[in-house]
Design a protein around this motif. Structure first.
Motif, mmCIF file in Angstrom:
data_model
loop_
_atom_site.group_PDB
_atom_site.id
_atom_site.type_symbol
_atom_site.label_atom_id
_atom_site.label_comp_id
_atom_site.label_asym_id
_atom_site.label_seq_id
_atom_site.Cartn_x
_atom_site.Cartn_y
_atom_site.Cartn_z
ATOM 1 N N GLN A 1 73.165 -6.737 39.701
ATOM 2 C CA GLN A 1 73.556 -7.275 41.077
ATOM 3 C C GLN A 1 73.257 -8.460 40.841
ATOM 4 O OE1 GLN A 1 76.238 -7.039 43.307
ATOM 5 N NE2 GLN A 1 75.198 -5.455 43.121
ATOM 6 N N SER B 1 83.769 -2.735 47.144
ATOM 7 C CA SER B 1 83.002 -3.423 46.596
ATOM 8 C C SER B 1 81.906 -4.695 46.826
ATOM 9 C CB SER B 1 83.910 -4.708 45.636
ATOM 10 O OG SER B 1 83.376 -5.792 44.615
ATOM 11 N N PRO B 2 80.725 -4.902 46.454
ATOM 12 C CA PRO B 2 79.699 -5.926 46.975
ATOM 13 C C PRO B 2 80.615 -7.012 46.937
ATOM 14 C CG PRO B 2 78.841 -4.493 45.753
ATOM 15 C CD PRO B 2 80.220 -4.493 45.110
ATOM 16 N N LEU B 3 81.499 -7.308 46.794
ATOM 17 C CA LEU B 3 82.141 -9.204 46.694
ATOM 18 C C LEU B 3 83.199 -9.133 48.237
ATOM 19 C CD1 LEU B 3 83.126 -11.824 45.041
ATOM 20 C CD2 LEU B 3 84.988 -10.829 43.925
ATOM 21 N N GLN C 1 71.794 -0.669 38.139
ATOM 22 C CA GLN C 1 73.302 -0.988 38.654
ATOM 23 C C GLN C 1 72.467 -2.316 39.766
ATOM 24 O OE1 GLN C 1 76.614 -0.938 39.213
ATOM 25 N NE2 GLN C 1 75.904 0.499 37.323
ATOM 26 N N ILE D 1 74.362 -0.565 49.043
ATOM 27 C CA ILE D 1 75.497 -0.056 48.169
ATOM 28 C C ILE D 1 75.422 0.654 47.174
ATOM 29 C CG2 ILE D 1 76.058 -1.168 45.762
ATOM 30 C CD1 ILE D 1 75.697 -4.473 47.429
ATOM 31 N N GLN E 1 81.710 4.350 48.712
ATOM 32 C CA GLN E 1 81.511 3.532 47.107
ATOM 33 C C GLN E 1 82.435 2.908 46.679
ATOM 34 O OE1 GLN E 1 79.264 4.357 45.261
ATOM 35 N NE2 GLN E 1 79.594 3.517 43.536
ATOM 36 N N MET E 2 83.702 2.971 47.142
ATOM 37 C CA MET E 2 84.950 2.256 46.468
ATOM 38 C C MET E 2 85.344 1.338 46.602
ATOM 39 S SD MET E 2 88.036 4.349 46.649
ATOM 40 C CE MET E 2 87.279 6.980 46.003
#
Length: 207
Positions: A139, A47-49, A135, A78, A44-45
């Motif tokens: 996105q 990042s999508p980046l 969310q 995600i 969960q931590m």
């Protein structure tokens, strides 16, 4: 319309995967349970980046670039850790005695989940739905990396494309378009807010 398709299928896929997983984590006793929960929290931590570029490479090999399917799979991946944690916490508030009574009456584990637990979990499912929708609706990074054809763009890329190529930033137009773009999410929140309140207050009072 693109955003609605992506978000609705993301919600469906996320719930289909997270509800059984969170139910198992809530009810089954196992030595590795704590490790699994921490692992989910670690994912969960992320990042999508950070994962956008590696996902691009994998999806290129799988021919999932520039498709709704690729974006939806990425969105589900995600959202899955957070929703699993959320639903696991909600399942923990449902007394085991209810399931035991159903099993004594002849229900299997799956029937108990489908006929007893899921109806009692509607507030938690509604909360997971609205968080996933919010969310996913906003996105930007994932669709920006995976999509190149404007006919597949969600609302976030639509706003970017609307301003791209213009000599001056038309702040008032972008602001107006941004407000319009959040209307569906606000409507969804207003519809589901009573369930969200129930979920947040669940377990505050015993009996």
């Amino acid at each position: 319309m693109n955003s609605l398709i992506i978000v609705l299928l993301t919600i469906l896929g996320t719930l289909v995967l997270s509800v059984p997983a969170s139910y198992v984590l809530s009810r089954i006793r196992h030595r590795a349970k704590g490790t699994i929960m921490i692992s989910i929290l670690v994912f969960q931590m992320i990042s999508p980046l950070i994962i956008a570029i590696p996902i691009y490479g994998y999806f290129e090999k799988l021919h999932l670039l520039n498709t709704f399917t690729g974006v939806i799979i990425a969105y589900i991946a995600i959202q899955l850790p957070f929703v699993t944690w959320l639903m696991k916490g909600y399942f923990d508030t449902i007394p085991l005695s209810i399931e035991e009574a159903a099993m004594i009456d002849g229900c299997s584990r799956f029937q108990t989940l489908r006929k007893i637990i899921l109806p009692l979990s509607l507030p938690g499912i509604a909360t997971a739905t609205i968080f996933t929708a919010i969310q996913s609706w906003g996105q930007f990074i994932i669709p920006f990396v995976l999509l190149s054809d404007s006919k597949y763009f969600p609302i976030s890329l639509g706003l970017y494309q609307y301003q791209a190529g213009k000599e001056a930033i038309t702040t008032h137009l972008i602001a107006s378009a941004s407000i319009i773009s959040i209307i569906p999410v606000v409507i969804g929140f207003l519809i589901l807010q009573k369930f969200i309140v129930k979920s947040l207050t669940r377990g505050a009072i015993k009996g």
